[in-house]
Design a protein around this motif. Structure first.
Motif, short mmCIF file in Angstrom:
data_model
loop_
_atom_site.label_atom_id
_atom_site.label_comp_id
_atom_site.label_asym_id
_atom_site.label_seq_id
_atom_site.Cartn_x
_atom_site.Cartn_y
_atom_site.Cartn_z
N ASP A 32 0.81 -1.24 0.00
CA ASP A 32 0.00 0.00 0.00
C ASP A 32 0.84 1.28 0.00
O ASP A 32 0.28 2.37 -0.08
CB ASP A 32 -0.92 0.03 1.22
CG ASP A 32 -2.00 -1.03 1.15
OD1 ASP A 32 -2.30 -1.51 0.03
OD2 ASP A 32 -2.54 -1.38 2.22
N PRO A 35 5.59 4.04 -3.77
CA PRO A 35 5.03 4.88 -4.84
C PRO A 35 5.07 4.17 -6.20
O PRO A 35 6.03 3.46 -6.52
CB PRO A 35 5.97 6.10 -4.85
CG PRO A 35 6.60 6.13 -3.51
CD PRO A 35 6.73 4.68 -3.10
N LEU A 95 8.63 -2.38 -0.67
CA LEU A 95 8.52 -3.22 -1.87
C LEU A 95 9.18 -4.58 -1.68
O LEU A 95 10.32 -4.66 -1.21
CB LEU A 95 9.17 -2.49 -3.05
CG LEU A 95 9.11 -3.18 -4.41
CD1 LEU A 95 7.67 -3.34 -4.89
CD2 LEU A 95 9.94 -2.41 -5.44
N1 TYC Z 1 0.03 -0.15 -4.52
C1 TYC Z 1 1.04 0.89 -4.62
C2 TYC Z 1 0.37 2.26 -4.51
O1 TYC Z 1 -0.83 2.36 -4.63
C3 TYC Z 1 1.81 0.80 -5.95
C4 TYC Z 1 2.60 -0.46 -6.08
C5 TYC Z 1 2.60 -1.15 -7.30
C6 TYC Z 1 3.37 -0.97 -5.03
C7 TYC Z 1 3.35 -2.30 -7.46
C8 TYC Z 1 4.12 -2.12 -5.18
O2 TYC Z 1 4.88 -3.92 -6.58
C9 TYC Z 1 4.12 -2.79 -6.41
N2 TYC Z 1 1.16 3.30 -4.31
#
Ligand code: TYC
Length: 102
Positions: A32, A35, A95
């Motif tokens: 969540d 970025p 991440l």
């Molecule tokens: N879900 C994250 C957000 O809304 C974006 C995101 C995408 C994070 C891919 C991790 O592997 C990922 N900012």
């Protein structure tokens, strides 16, 4: 073998031995907090994707929870995972990057 000199009379068949390497998928996991732009940058920098492909993969992970960055031999996949995890930690993003046997 069939060469001269040894005279054993054994005929060795020629078998083209094209052994396939074990392959591993490298996956990104959604969270969540990381970025979207950071994930796109990771895909460009470590997986050689252009901006369009990187954005498509990032959005797939964002919407489905997990997605494939590439398929590699064990050593290369392991290196990619380590590079991504170190880079994410350095920037204090949660991440996650993992590999799985294909
Ligand atoms: N879900 C994250 C957000 O809304 C974006 C995101 C995408 C994070 C891919 C991790 O592997 C990922 N900012």
């Amino acid at each position: 073998g069939t060469g001269t000199g040894t005279g054993t009379g054994v005929i060795a068949k020629v078998r083209p031995k094209t052994k396939r390497p074990n392959l591993y998928r490298v996956l990104l996991l959604n969270d969540d907090y990381t970025p979207m732009e950071f994930v796109v940058h990771v895909l460009e920098r470590f997986f050689g994707k252009d901006r369009e492909a990187a954005t498509r993969i990032m959005m797939h992970v964002h919407q489905h929870g997990v997605g494939e960055c590439g398929v590699y031999t064990y050593e290369v996949a392991e290196t990619k995972v380590t590079q991504v995890m170190d880079f994410a930690r350095k920037h204090q993003h949660p991440l996650q990057c993992v590999m799985e046997r294909k």
